[in-house]
Motif scaffolding. Sequence first.
Motif: not given
Length: 332
Positions: A323-332
């Motif tokens: 979940k944390a990785r997917l959230d980071r990818e959305k922000e980028e």
Amino acid sequence: MKISIGYRDDNQPPGLRAEEVPLQFREPYVEVGYRKPYQPLTFYLKSFFQIHNESLNVWTHAIACIAIVFQGIRLCSMIDMERDPYAPMFRMFLISSVTYLFLSACAHLFQSINEIGHHVCFFIDYMGVSIYCFAAGMAQVHFCSLPWVYNLLQGFYVPLHWLLSFLVCFCCSYSKYRYKRPYPFARKVWQMSSVAAGYIVAILPIFTRLLFQGFSIFHDIAMFYHVIQVACFLIGSFFFAAPFPQKFSPGNFDIVGHGHQLFHIFMALVSYTEAEAVYRDYIDRRNVYSSLFTPTPSLVYGYFVLLVVANFTVVIVLGHKVKARLDREKEE
């Protein structure tokens, strides 16, 4: 209930094409039959009765799960489950068989719901495999071992097998989290090495019996079933490791016949024949194993509880990391 084929028009195969779904949900050399991702839970529940490229993955283990339930009821009806001190260990083995088949069917049924759900579904699937691996090894070392093999292994077998069974869940889950599609060969190494190590230790009591009492398969029905379960596991492992036959003819084995479906069929046969083999040894070898060990609650239940807790920890921690990785990818 009516089974829906799900064609979008008369000229198209069931479901979506690979290029119509995100890369995360695609399988190598499987070109059609995908379900829409990001749909409500009920959409995937209904897809149990539809034709798509996960149908046989779901149905094979769902049917096997039901078959093992009825097999377990039949076998347990011939055992004094209340007063036999060895019955709980056999019962835990049967429960673990049903559990891993059920979790596998659910994983394939719901894995397209979203990226997080996809990962968590298979983390839970690997947890079921881990529990089954441990239960099979526990049943086989205690009920199926030659006396000298049991005496040789008893000092270290259970904690070693517990660790290797836990690593099945951890290594398969971590490699699922770490690598993205298209998966590199390294992911297969993580999976196959952990499963192979757990299986080798689990099957060691059976291997030594085949090595020293191989001819007994002609008059020992338990040994006959053991041979079948080992053969089915090896064949199933081949189809898990190699993308055959779909690699030779992409698109022609999408709905029926691709390697993972064949893997599921052979693993279902492993579960059924292994249960029959362990039951035969449980009944016929009582005078052997009863002189070697006496079940205790820690032996029967303690290690299982610890394994479930450890596996759940892996699922929760890696689920949060996904979940944390997917959230980071959305922000980028």
